[in-house]
Enzyme design. Sequence first.
Site, PDB file in Angstrom:
ATOM      1  N   ASP A 101       9.028  -3.163   0.159  1.00 58.65           N
ATOM      2  CA  ASP A 101       9.615  -1.606   0.362  1.00 58.65           C
ATOM      3  C   ASP A 101       8.831  -1.106   1.769  1.00 58.65           C
ATOM      4  OD1 ASP A 101      10.555   0.929   0.252  1.00 58.65           O
ATOM      5  OD2 ASP A 101       9.088   1.744  -1.220  1.00 58.65           O
ATOM      6  N   ASP A 121      -0.559  -6.205   2.353  1.00 54.91           N
ATOM      7  CA  ASP A 121      -0.527  -5.025   3.182  1.00 54.91           C
ATOM      8  C   ASP A 121      -1.721  -5.048   3.616  1.00 54.91           C
ATOM      9  OD1 ASP A 121      -0.526  -2.089   4.260  1.00 54.91           O
ATOM     10  OD2 ASP A 121       1.334  -2.289   2.879  1.00 54.91           O
ATOM     11  N   GLY A 153       0.337   1.079  -3.341  1.00 58.78           N
ATOM     12  CA  GLY A 153       0.548   0.557  -4.618  1.00 58.78           C
ATOM     13  C   GLY A 153       1.514   0.976  -5.576  1.00 58.78           C
ATOM     14  N   GLY A 154       2.460   1.767  -5.124  1.00 55.93           N
ATOM     15  CA  GLY A 154       3.554   2.456  -6.161  1.00 55.93           C
ATOM     16  C   GLY A 154       4.127   1.220  -6.996  1.00 55.93           C
ATOM     17  N   ALA A 193       0.705  -1.191   0.214  1.00 54.59           N
ATOM     18  CA  ALA A 193       0.039   0.104  -0.094  1.00 54.59           C
ATOM     19  C   ALA A 193       1.049   1.168   0.106  1.00 54.59           C
ATOM     20  CB  ALA A 193      -0.708   0.042   1.098  1.00 54.59           C
ATOM     21  N   LYS A 245      15.714   0.404   4.863  1.00 51.36           N
ATOM     22  CA  LYS A 245      15.615   1.580   5.573  1.00 51.36           C
ATOM     23  C   LYS A 245      16.978   1.682   6.403  1.00 51.36           C
ATOM     24  CE  LYS A 245      11.919   1.886   3.430  1.00 51.36           C
ATOM     25  NZ  LYS A 245      11.771   2.682   2.036  1.00 51.36           N
TER      26      LYS A 245
END
Length: 336
Positions: free
Chosen positions: A262, A226, A209-210, A207, A291
Site C-alpha cells: 500500500d 519501509d 504499520g496499519g 510504515a 493509486k
Amino acid sequence: MQTLAPSPGRWLWTCRAGFEPHLYEELAWADAAPRLLGEALVESTRAPPLAPAFARQGMRVLASFPLPSPGLSADALARLVAAQPLASPLVLQAFTPDTPSGNTLAPQADALVEALRSLLPAERLLEDAGRAREAGARLISLCLAPGLAVLGEVLAREALSLAPGGRRRMRREADAPSRAAMKLEEALDGLPFEPGRGEVCVDLGAAPGGWTQRLVARGARVIAVDPAKLMPELAAHPRVRHIQESAFAFAPEEPVDWLFCDMAWRPLEVAQLLAKWGRRGWVSYLVANIKLPMKDKNPLLVRVRHILTEDGGWKGLTVRQLYHDRDEVTVTAHRR
C-alpha cells in the site's frame, strides 16, 4: 436530481460518487451500451466478462417504480419476486446510492425490505449473506434513489460484493494508526481465504504499520519493509521483522506466503514491482493498493492488468475500487 429508470432485463451498477464517468467508460469499452442514470448509478445492456473496476455492485433489473409510487409496496415486491424463476435460497438486501440525497432514503429502503421478508416463505430465505456463494443463493436487492426504486437480482457467486450495494463498512480499531487498516480488512473480507497463523507476509511500504498491525492480529509473521519507522509496539513485536530499506531494493531470503503493498508511489512502477515478485516466484498470494492518476484512470488500469498478468504471471486477478478506497483500486491475485 431525479434518477432515470433502467429497463427490465438490463444491468444496474452503483459506484463511488464522482466515478460515474470512469465506470461508464469501462462499460462502453466492453460494448455494454452504458447509460448514466443519476449520481452513482449507471445502466448497461449486459454484464461484461471482466468485472468493472469502478463498480461496487451490479444487478439485473427486474422492475423499477417512480417515487413516490402507490404501486410500490411490500406486497407488490413480493409478487414480483415470487413470479421470478429464482432458485432458493434468497438473500434480501436494500441499498441506496452512496450520496447525500441517496442516504436519506436508507430507512425507507430497509423498512420495505423487512416488510418483503415477512411476506416470503422463510424456507426460501438465507439470513447469513456470508454463506450466499457456497449456498448457491441469489441476492435480491432493492435500490432506492431520488425519484426511483429498482428491484434487481444477481447470483451470489457472480456478485461483485455480498454487502448491500457493495458498501462493506469495516470498523476502525481504536489503536489503528490510519484508515489503511480498513482497506486491508475489506480486501481480505472479499477473498475465500486469508493469511493464517504462522504464515509469512511481506508488507511493502509498511510504515507506520496499519496493515502490519492487522496481519499480526491474525497470527501471521510479518516482514515490514519501509525506510520509515513503525509504531514502537509493532517494531518490538516478536512476529514482526522491520527492514528499513526501499521496497524496490528488497528481496526475500526465501519464498513467502503473502505479499501486501500500500505505497503512495507511481502506479506503473508499483505494478512492475509486484510483477517482479510474481515472475520470480517469491510469493503465492497478492493484495495491493494502486493509486490512480487524476486523468486517464482506465487506460492506466489496462496497463496495470497487462503488467501483472503478462509480465508477472499473476492469476485470478481482481481489480476493484472498494468502499474504503478513495482515488485508488485494490488488486488481488495468486500464483498457484
